[in-house]
Design a protein around this motif. Structure first.
Motif, PDB file in Angstrom:
ATOM      1  N   LEU A 165      42.061  19.369  69.833  1.00 37.23           N
ATOM      2  CA  LEU A 165      41.216  18.402  68.790  1.00 37.23           C
ATOM      3  C   LEU A 165      42.136  17.103  68.712  1.00 37.23           C
ATOM      4  CD1 LEU A 165      39.318  18.625  66.421  1.00 37.23           C
ATOM      5  CD2 LEU A 165      41.108  19.372  64.871  1.00 37.23           C
ATOM      6  N   GLY A 166      41.157  16.161  69.004  1.00 33.18           N
ATOM      7  CA  GLY A 166      41.892  14.525  69.110  1.00 33.18           C
ATOM      8  C   GLY A 166      41.250  14.009  67.872  1.00 33.18           C
ATOM      9  N   GLU A 167      41.573  12.753  67.487  1.00 33.42           N
ATOM     10  CA  GLU A 167      41.503  11.825  66.396  1.00 33.42           C
ATOM     11  C   GLU A 167      39.959  11.237  66.343  1.00 33.42           C
ATOM     12  OE1 GLU A 167      44.409   9.426  65.617  1.00 33.42           O
ATOM     13  OE2 GLU A 167      43.194   7.723  64.910  1.00 33.42           O
ATOM     14  N   ALA A 168      39.768  10.380  67.105  1.00 32.34           N
ATOM     15  CA  ALA A 168      38.358   9.963  67.283  1.00 32.34           C
ATOM     16  C   ALA A 168      38.143   9.220  68.576  1.00 32.34           C
ATOM     17  CB  ALA A 168      38.113   8.799  66.145  1.00 32.34           C
ATOM     18  N   PRO A 169      36.873   9.160  69.322  1.00 28.53           N
ATOM     19  CA  PRO A 169      36.626   8.358  70.440  1.00 28.53           C
ATOM     20  C   PRO A 169      37.181   6.936  70.403  1.00 28.53           C
ATOM     21  CG  PRO A 169      34.524   9.241  69.492  1.00 28.53           C
ATOM     22  CD  PRO A 169      35.686   9.284  68.397  1.00 28.53           C
ATOM     23  N   GLY A 170      37.696   6.347  71.528  1.00 25.49           N
ATOM     24  CA  GLY A 170      38.172   5.254  71.798  1.00 25.49           C
ATOM     25  C   GLY A 170      36.994   4.448  72.384  1.00 25.49           C
ATOM     26  N   ALA A 171      37.382   3.325  72.964  1.00 26.78           N
ATOM     27  CA  ALA A 171      36.264   2.444  73.681  1.00 26.78           C
ATOM     28  C   ALA A 171      35.530   2.966  74.824  1.00 26.78           C
ATOM     29  CB  ALA A 171      36.765   1.048  74.141  1.00 26.78           C
ATOM     30  N   GLU A 172      36.211   3.570  75.692  1.00 25.96           N
ATOM     31  CA  GLU A 172      35.730   4.233  76.848  1.00 25.96           C
ATOM     32  C   GLU A 172      34.927   5.650  76.507  1.00 25.96           C
ATOM     33  OE1 GLU A 172      35.658   2.659  79.656  1.00 25.96           O
ATOM     34  OE2 GLU A 172      34.538   4.106  80.584  1.00 25.96           O
ATOM     35  N   GLU A 173      35.480   6.304  75.574  1.00 31.52           N
ATOM     36  CA  GLU A 173      34.828   7.688  75.353  1.00 31.52           C
ATOM     37  C   GLU A 173      33.508   7.205  74.340  1.00 31.52           C
ATOM     38  OE1 GLU A 173      37.998   6.702  74.434  1.00 31.52           O
ATOM     39  OE2 GLU A 173      39.012   8.602  75.761  1.00 31.52           O
ATOM     40  N   ASP A 174      33.506   5.975  73.732  1.00 36.95           N
ATOM     41  CA  ASP A 174      32.299   5.485  73.102  1.00 36.95           C
ATOM     42  C   ASP A 174      31.224   5.055  74.177  1.00 36.95           C
ATOM     43  OD1 ASP A 174      30.649   4.752  70.880  1.00 36.95           O
ATOM     44  OD2 ASP A 174      31.398   2.579  71.190  1.00 36.95           O
TER      45      ASP A 174
ATOM     46  N   ILE B  50      31.833  11.072  75.889  1.00 43.10           N
ATOM     47  CA  ILE B  50      32.699  11.994  76.342  1.00 43.10           C
ATOM     48  C   ILE B  50      34.126  12.049  75.658  1.00 43.10           C
ATOM     49  CG2 ILE B  50      33.793  13.530  78.055  1.00 43.10           C
ATOM     50  CD1 ILE B  50      31.684  12.102  79.984  1.00 43.10           C
ATOM     51  N   PRO B  51      34.585  12.923  74.997  1.00 44.37           N
ATOM     52  CA  PRO B  51      36.068  12.708  74.475  1.00 44.37           C
ATOM     53  C   PRO B  51      37.101  12.570  75.587  1.00 44.37           C
ATOM     54  CG  PRO B  51      35.135  14.929  74.008  1.00 44.37           C
ATOM     55  CD  PRO B  51      34.270  14.332  74.863  1.00 44.37           C
ATOM     56  N   PHE B  52      38.145  12.022  75.321  1.00 41.45           N
ATOM     57  CA  PHE B  52      39.425  11.700  76.273  1.00 41.45           C
ATOM     58  C   PHE B  52      38.978  11.412  77.823  1.00 41.45           C
ATOM     59  CE2 PHE B  52      41.374  13.880  72.908  1.00 41.45           C
ATOM     60  CZ  PHE B  52      42.502  12.911  72.422  1.00 41.45           C
ATOM     61  N   VAL B  53      38.465  10.270  77.898  1.00 45.94           N
ATOM     62  CA  VAL B  53      38.236   9.866  79.498  1.00 45.94           C
ATOM     63  C   VAL B  53      38.999   8.601  79.615  1.00 45.94           C
ATOM     64  CG1 VAL B  53      36.083  11.013  79.791  1.00 45.94           C
ATOM     65  CG2 VAL B  53      35.861   9.061  78.509  1.00 45.94           C
TER      66      VAL B  53
ATOM     67  N   GLN C 236      42.342   5.928  78.600  1.00 47.29           N
ATOM     68  CA  GLN C 236      43.952   5.975  79.252  1.00 47.29           C
ATOM     69  C   GLN C 236      44.431   7.239  78.611  1.00 47.29           C
ATOM     70  OE1 GLN C 236      45.843   2.179  78.111  1.00 47.29           O
ATOM     71  NE2 GLN C 236      46.199   1.982  80.494  1.00 47.29           N
ATOM     72  N   SER C 237      44.342   7.597  77.583  1.00 45.85           N
ATOM     73  CA  SER C 237      44.875   8.741  77.023  1.00 45.85           C
ATOM     74  C   SER C 237      44.360   9.958  77.327  1.00 45.85           C
ATOM     75  CB  SER C 237      44.516   8.935  75.260  1.00 45.85           C
ATOM     76  OG  SER C 237      44.968   7.710  74.464  1.00 45.85           O
ATOM     77  N   GLY C 238      42.922   9.898  77.933  1.00 43.35           N
ATOM     78  CA  GLY C 238      42.535  11.174  78.631  1.00 43.35           C
ATOM     79  C   GLY C 238      43.206  11.249  79.930  1.00 43.35           C
TER      80      GLY C 238
ATOM     81  N   THR D  13      37.503  18.344  71.485  1.00 38.10           N
ATOM     82  CA  THR D  13      36.572  17.734  70.592  1.00 38.10           C
ATOM     83  C   THR D  13      37.577  16.775  69.829  1.00 38.10           C
ATOM     84  OG1 THR D  13      34.935  17.642  69.081  1.00 38.10           O
ATOM     85  CG2 THR D  13      36.395  19.522  68.955  1.00 38.10           C
ATOM     86  N   ASN D  14      36.964  16.061  68.987  1.00 40.56           N
ATOM     87  CA  ASN D  14      37.820  15.032  67.903  1.00 40.56           C
ATOM     88  C   ASN D  14      37.128  15.652  66.433  1.00 40.56           C
ATOM     89  OD1 ASN D  14      39.271  13.450  69.584  1.00 40.56           O
ATOM     90  ND2 ASN D  14      37.053  12.589  70.440  1.00 40.56           N
ATOM     91  N   ILE D  15      38.174  14.932  65.676  1.00 44.10           N
ATOM     92  CA  ILE D  15      37.837  14.931  64.282  1.00 44.10           C
ATOM     93  C   ILE D  15      36.673  14.125  63.829  1.00 44.10           C
ATOM     94  CG2 ILE D  15      38.658  14.248  61.892  1.00 44.10           C
ATOM     95  CD1 ILE D  15      40.003  16.583  62.906  1.00 44.10           C
TER      96      ILE D  15
ATOM     97  N   PHE E 105      52.056  15.899  69.878  1.00 41.04           N
ATOM     98  CA  PHE E 105      51.927  14.561  69.879  1.00 41.04           C
ATOM     99  C   PHE E 105      50.577  14.271  70.508  1.00 41.04           C
ATOM    100  CE2 PHE E 105      56.649  14.683  69.850  1.00 41.04           C
ATOM    101  CZ  PHE E 105      56.826  14.186  68.660  1.00 41.04           C
ATOM    102  N   HIS E 106      50.044  13.125  70.003  1.00 43.24           N
ATOM    103  CA  HIS E 106      48.761  12.589  70.597  1.00 43.24           C
ATOM    104  C   HIS E 106      49.105  11.823  72.083  1.00 43.24           C
ATOM    105  CE1 HIS E 106      45.090   9.986  71.418  1.00 43.24           C
ATOM    106  NE2 HIS E 106      44.622  10.740  70.099  1.00 43.24           N
ATOM    107  N   PRO E 107      48.339  11.975  73.108  1.00 40.80           N
ATOM    108  CA  PRO E 107      48.611  11.388  74.248  1.00 40.80           C
ATOM    109  C   PRO E 107      48.597   9.629  74.185  1.00 40.80           C
ATOM    110  CG  PRO E 107      46.717  12.741  74.597  1.00 40.80           C
ATOM    111  CD  PRO E 107      47.397  12.698  73.074  1.00 40.80           C
TER     112      PRO E 107
HETATM  113  N1  URA Z   1      41.938   9.470  71.290  1.00 44.13           N
HETATM  114  C1  URA Z   1      41.279  10.765  70.673  1.00 44.13           C
HETATM  115  O1  URA Z   1      41.989  11.049  69.709  1.00 44.13           O
HETATM  116  N2  URA Z   1      40.149  11.187  71.110  1.00 44.13           N
HETATM  117  C2  URA Z   1      39.491  10.526  72.315  1.00 44.13           C
HETATM  118  O2  URA Z   1      38.583  11.340  72.727  1.00 44.13           O
HETATM  119  C3  URA Z   1      40.190   9.658  72.867  1.00 44.13           C
HETATM  120  C4  URA Z   1      41.265   8.911  72.536  1.00 44.13           C
END
Ligand code: URA
Length: 220
Positions: free
Chosen positions: A74-83, A87-90, A92-94, A114-116, A190-192
């Motif tokens: 469970l992540g936080e929210a999509p970033g620019a690339e995910e948006d 797709i979640p975590f695709v 740099q963090s992904g 997934t994300n919050i 920790f979050h990536p």
């Molecule tokens: N960070 C998040 O928490 N979620 C993502 O999908 C991407 C980056």
């Protein structure tokens, strides 16, 4: 909220000249997340939520991976690339997340992510308390439909939103917990994105993920 806090809020509204509080448009859908019997139905219910956050996003980022996975991240929210990709975590963090998973012998296709929040907050700002509260029941339904053995909360925001705790990630990471609404065991780590900024903490995250793989083996 305690009765005295509730009274304070009511007094604040009265002082602001609000005499009539009606249900907002999203509460009209409030029963839907409980009734969603499949991930597709849940996604459709989320798409019907009408808040400004949605208008800023290019795509709805719902979830990815094995819908019957033992492990849900469970992540936080999509970033620019995910948006951009939906797709979640695709981003740099992904990429770092994939490396951590590979290091402990897990790959994405065997887990669910997934994300919050399903929509990217403008400028990658942190989700507000109001957003976390709005989406929490959907997140709980999402997790229940996948029915994993283990939920890994990535970072302080996901941990705070799911566990409704005021304790920080530094206190909670690496400690197993459970909550009344879910049967899964929950492990905050920790979050990536934090690990990209603080690489010296990768060792702890790696240990947490090793712990997860061992816990899955023990419960199967
Ligand atoms: N960070 C998040 O928490 N979620 C993502 O999908 C991407 C980056």
């Amino acid at each position: 909220m305690t009765p005295s806090q509730l009274k304070q809020v009511a007094e604040w509204f009265a002082a602001a000249g609000v005499s009539d509080i009606t249900a907002d448009k999203n509460s009209l859908h409030s029963g839907e997340k409980k009734e969603a019997g499949t991930l597709e139905e849940l996604k459709a219910a989320i798409m019907r939520i009408d808040i400004p956050l949605k208008d800023c996003a290019l795509n709805t980022v719902f979830g990815v991976g094995d819908p019957n996975a033992d492990i849900l991240l469970l992540g936080e929210a999509p970033g620019a690339e995910e948006d951009r990709q939906g797709i979640p975590f695709v981003g740099q963090s992904g990429q770092l997340l994939d490396k951590i998973l590979a290091a402990v012998g897990l790959d994405r296709s065997r887990i669910y992510i997934t994300n919050i929040l399903p929509w990217r907050p403008p400028g990658n700002r942190t989700p507000t308390n109001q957003e976390m509260e709005l989406f929490r029941p959907y997140v709980i339904r999402h997790i229940s439909l996948v029915n994993p053995k283990i939920v890994v909360c990535l970072g302080g925001t996901a941990t705070k939103a799911l566990l409704q705790t005021s304790q920080g990630i530094m206190q909670l990471r690496g400690r197993w917990t459970q909550m009344a609404e879910l049967s899964a065991k929950i492990l905050p780590t920790f979050h990536p994105a934090y690990l990209l900024r603080s690489p010296s903490q990768k060792r702890e995250a790696w240990a947490d993920f090793l712990n997860v793989t061992q816990a899955v083996d023990q419960t199967s």
